[in-house]
Design a protein around this motif. Structure first.
Motif, mmCIF file in Angstrom:
data_model
loop_
_atom_site.group_PDB
_atom_site.id
_atom_site.type_symbol
_atom_site.label_atom_id
_atom_site.label_comp_id
_atom_site.label_asym_id
_atom_site.label_seq_id
_atom_site.Cartn_x
_atom_site.Cartn_y
_atom_site.Cartn_z
ATOM 1 N N ASP A 111 0.844 -1.189 0.000
ATOM 2 C CA ASP A 111 0.000 0.000 0.000
ATOM 3 C C ASP A 111 0.881 1.242 0.000
ATOM 4 O O ASP A 111 1.929 1.284 0.649
ATOM 5 C CB ASP A 111 -0.887 0.045 1.253
ATOM 6 C CG ASP A 111 -1.808 -1.152 1.356
ATOM 7 O OD1 ASP A 111 -2.120 -1.743 0.314
ATOM 8 O OD2 ASP A 111 -2.185 -1.498 2.484
ATOM 9 N N SER A 112 0.446 2.277 -0.687
ATOM 10 C CA SER A 112 1.156 3.543 -0.637
ATOM 11 C C SER A 112 1.083 4.130 0.771
ATOM 12 O O SER A 112 0.029 4.074 1.419
ATOM 13 C CB SER A 112 0.545 4.526 -1.624
ATOM 14 O OG SER A 112 1.000 5.833 -1.381
ATOM 15 N N PRO A 113 2.171 4.706 1.271
ATOM 16 C CA PRO A 113 2.081 5.415 2.555
ATOM 17 C C PRO A 113 0.977 6.467 2.548
ATOM 18 O O PRO A 113 0.289 6.648 3.559
ATOM 19 C CB PRO A 113 3.468 6.043 2.711
ATOM 20 C CG PRO A 113 4.375 5.129 1.954
ATOM 21 C CD PRO A 113 3.560 4.667 0.769
ATOM 22 N N ALA A 114 0.797 7.154 1.427
ATOM 23 C CA ALA A 114 -0.252 8.166 1.357
ATOM 24 C C ALA A 114 -1.627 7.548 1.617
ATOM 25 O O ALA A 114 -2.482 8.153 2.284
ATOM 26 C CB ALA A 114 -0.228 8.852 -0.004
ATOM 27 N N GLU A 115 -1.861 6.338 1.108
ATOM 28 C CA GLU A 115 -3.133 5.664 1.334
ATOM 29 C C GLU A 115 -3.269 5.240 2.788
ATOM 30 O O GLU A 115 -4.357 5.347 3.378
ATOM 31 C CB GLU A 115 -3.253 4.452 0.413
ATOM 32 C CG GLU A 115 -4.463 3.569 0.670
ATOM 33 C CD GLU A 115 -5.797 4.284 0.520
ATOM 34 O OE1 GLU A 115 -6.792 3.760 1.050
ATOM 35 O OE2 GLU A 115 -5.841 5.361 -0.103
ATOM 36 N N ARG A 116 -2.200 4.781 3.390
ATOM 37 C CA ARG A 116 -2.260 4.387 4.802
ATOM 38 C C ARG A 116 -2.525 5.605 5.693
ATOM 39 O O ARG A 116 -3.248 5.511 6.684
ATOM 40 C CB ARG A 116 -0.986 3.671 5.209
ATOM 41 C CG ARG A 116 -0.791 2.340 4.476
ATOM 42 C CD ARG A 116 0.264 1.480 5.137
ATOM 43 N NE ARG A 116 -0.083 1.162 6.522
ATOM 44 C CZ ARG A 116 -0.968 0.227 6.882
ATOM 45 N NH1 ARG A 116 -1.611 -0.488 5.982
ATOM 46 N NH2 ARG A 116 -1.198 0.002 8.164
ATOM 47 N N TYR A 117 -1.963 6.741 5.339
ATOM 48 C CA TYR A 117 -2.235 7.950 6.113
ATOM 49 C C TYR A 117 -3.702 8.361 5.961
ATOM 50 O O TYR A 117 -4.338 8.809 6.924
ATOM 51 C CB TYR A 117 -1.324 9.089 5.655
ATOM 52 C CG TYR A 117 0.158 8.809 5.809
ATOM 53 C CD1 TYR A 117 0.638 7.980 6.819
ATOM 54 C CD2 TYR A 117 1.090 9.374 4.936
ATOM 55 C CE1 TYR A 117 1.993 7.714 6.950
ATOM 56 C CE2 TYR A 117 2.444 9.124 5.071
ATOM 57 C CZ TYR A 117 2.893 8.286 6.071
ATOM 58 O OH TYR A 117 4.231 8.027 6.199
ATOM 59 N N ARG A 118 -4.248 8.188 4.755
ATOM 60 C CA ARG A 118 -5.664 8.501 4.555
ATOM 61 C C ARG A 118 -6.550 7.600 5.399
ATOM 62 O O ARG A 118 -7.521 8.054 6.026
ATOM 63 C CB ARG A 118 -6.041 8.357 3.078
ATOM 64 C CG ARG A 118 -7.474 8.792 2.761
ATOM 65 C CD ARG A 118 -7.929 8.309 1.404
ATOM 66 N NE ARG A 118 -8.014 6.851 1.345
ATOM 67 C CZ ARG A 118 -9.004 6.150 1.888
ATOM 68 N NH1 ARG A 118 -9.990 6.748 2.538
ATOM 69 N NH2 ARG A 118 -9.007 4.839 1.792
ATOM 70 N N GLN A 119 -6.202 6.312 5.457
ATOM 71 C CA GLN A 119 -6.979 5.376 6.262
ATOM 72 C C GLN A 119 -6.918 5.736 7.746
ATOM 73 O O GLN A 119 -7.911 5.607 8.467
ATOM 74 C CB GLN A 119 -6.458 3.960 6.034
ATOM 75 C CG GLN A 119 -6.705 3.430 4.629
ATOM 76 C CD GLN A 119 -5.975 2.122 4.356
ATOM 77 O OE1 GLN A 119 -5.255 1.599 5.200
ATOM 78 N NE2 GLN A 119 -6.155 1.591 3.146
ATOM 79 N N ALA A 120 -5.755 6.202 8.193
ATOM 80 C CA ALA A 120 -5.623 6.605 9.596
ATOM 81 C C ALA A 120 -6.499 7.816 9.910
ATOM 82 O O ALA A 120 -7.090 7.907 10.996
ATOM 83 C CB ALA A 120 -4.164 6.915 9.910
ATOM 84 N N LEU A 121 -6.598 8.736 8.979
ATOM 85 C CA LEU A 121 -7.495 9.878 9.166
ATOM 86 C C LEU A 121 -8.943 9.414 9.245
ATOM 87 O O LEU A 121 -9.706 9.857 10.118
ATOM 88 C CB LEU A 121 -7.318 10.866 8.018
ATOM 89 C CG LEU A 121 -5.991 11.624 7.954
ATOM 90 C CD1 LEU A 121 -5.850 12.313 6.597
ATOM 91 C CD2 LEU A 121 -5.886 12.649 9.070
ATOM 92 N N ASP A 122 -9.325 8.524 8.335
ATOM 93 C CA ASP A 122 -10.697 8.008 8.338
ATOM 94 C C ASP A 122 -11.027 7.365 9.676
ATOM 95 O O ASP A 122 -12.143 7.533 10.194
ATOM 96 C CB ASP A 122 -10.872 6.984 7.214
ATOM 97 C CG ASP A 122 -10.900 7.613 5.831
ATOM 98 O OD1 ASP A 122 -11.036 8.850 5.734
ATOM 99 O OD2 ASP A 122 -10.777 6.857 4.836
ATOM 100 N N ALA A 123 -10.076 6.624 10.226
ATOM 101 C CA ALA A 123 -10.327 5.927 11.490
ATOM 102 C C ALA A 123 -10.584 6.899 12.641
ATOM 103 O O ALA A 123 -11.254 6.543 13.607
ATOM 104 C CB ALA A 123 -9.131 5.034 11.833
#
Length: 309
Positions: A111-123
């Motif tokens: 996964d792209s780090p950018a996508e993982r950061y987005r998921q963390a925001l969503d959480a």
């Protein structure tokens, strides 16, 4: 958890890693727009957060440093949310609800780090700034080509991610034949490693602001998996990213096309902070196998280069 009375946007990584985290920082700045936003990043990266985040005052900076020296969370950071996205492991600081370390990598995944950061925001119920690219260009400039300059980046943070210099020199000759002006962009690392071309025009930007200006004025860019190509992507500059041992899905710059040698063994690593692919020759076959002619052909497909094949 109580609401913070201030937020620190913290990052200690290289340029490309920082730029992958930039949408995360913008999202936080918007979410907490009613309270002070501070920045704790390398000085060269600070201008990219300056529209929303002020420098940390000395007491906060001392408290951030003190996290690594004591066993308790510094009282000066109570109710200060320190948000730190990063590729490595969590820094060795005391546990605290006020420290939010967001890992950009997951074992066994690309996964792209950018996508993982987005998921963390969503959480956390924080809206992701989906318009981040437009916002970046509004504040720091967008693609506005002047002339027929093609910027070539022969270096990368790790030497094993760089395309062989002789391929770049061959490509530069092909571009000149088609009326373009190839310009190599180098810095101290490239000089130290001896990967400055033997002939041709060379640009050595004195700052990231100067690099941004050169990128925005270029017709297109070509280079390896590296920070400058992530910067080019955020500015909306077209071009090609040449990938070998790392995953384009994980590290591909925004909006740039990707060229690989198509080897079944690539990608073979998630991070390039140390030694990897010990059984492979250098330069790595996954990069050496990309020919200048293949790069030119892709540029023609993208209508970035005209003239004979």
């Amino acid at each position: 958890m109580q609401s913070p009375d201030k937020v620190v946007l913290e990052h200690a990584g290289a340029l490309g890693d920082f730029l992958l985290a930039w949408p995360f920082f913008l999202s936080l700045a918007r979410h907490f727009r009613e309270i002070p936003i501070l920045r704790a990043v390398p000085p060269a990266h600070a201008p990219f957060l300056a529209p929303w985040a002020a420098p940390c005052p000395p007491p906060i900076r001392r408290a951030l440093d003190a996290r690594f020296a004591g066993e308790a969370w510094p009282p000066a950071l109570d109710r200060t949310l320190v948000a730190r996205p990063g590729l490595g492991t969590r820094p060795p600081v005391a546990d605290s609800p006020w420290f939010w370390f967001v890992p950009g990598l997951a074992p066994g995944r690309d996964d792209s780090p950018a996508e993982r950061y987005r998921q963390a925001l969503d959480a956390r119920g924080i809206a992701f700034a989906a318009d981040f690219a437009g916002v970046f260009r509004q504040h720091f400039g967008g693609h506005a080509p002047q002339g027929d300059t093609a910027l070539l980046f022969p270096g990368a943070g790790h030497a094993d991610k760089a395309w062989p210099l002789d391929r770049f020199e061959r490509l530069a000759a092909l571009l000149r034949e088609r009326g373009l002006r190839p310009v190599y962009v180098v810095g101290p690392v490239e000089r130290d490693r001896g990967i400055v071309p033997r002939r041709g025009e060379v640009l050595e930007p004195e700052s990231l602001e100067a690099l941004s200006a050169a990128l925005c004025a270029a017709r297109f860019v070509i280079g390896p998996d590296s920070g400058p190509l992530h910067l080019a992507g955020l500015h909306g500059v077209p071009g090609l990213a040449l990938f070998g041992p790392t995953s384009p899905r994980q590290w591909g710059p925004l909006g740039l096309d990707v060229v690989t040698a198509g080897l079944a063994c690539a990608p073979c690593t998630a991070v390039t902070s140390g030694a990897f692919a010990p059984g492979c020759a250098r330069p790595l076959p996954c990069l050496a196998g990309i020919t200048a002619e293949a790069v030119l052909a892709r540029l023609r497909q993208l209508d970035l280069v005209s003239g004979p094949p």
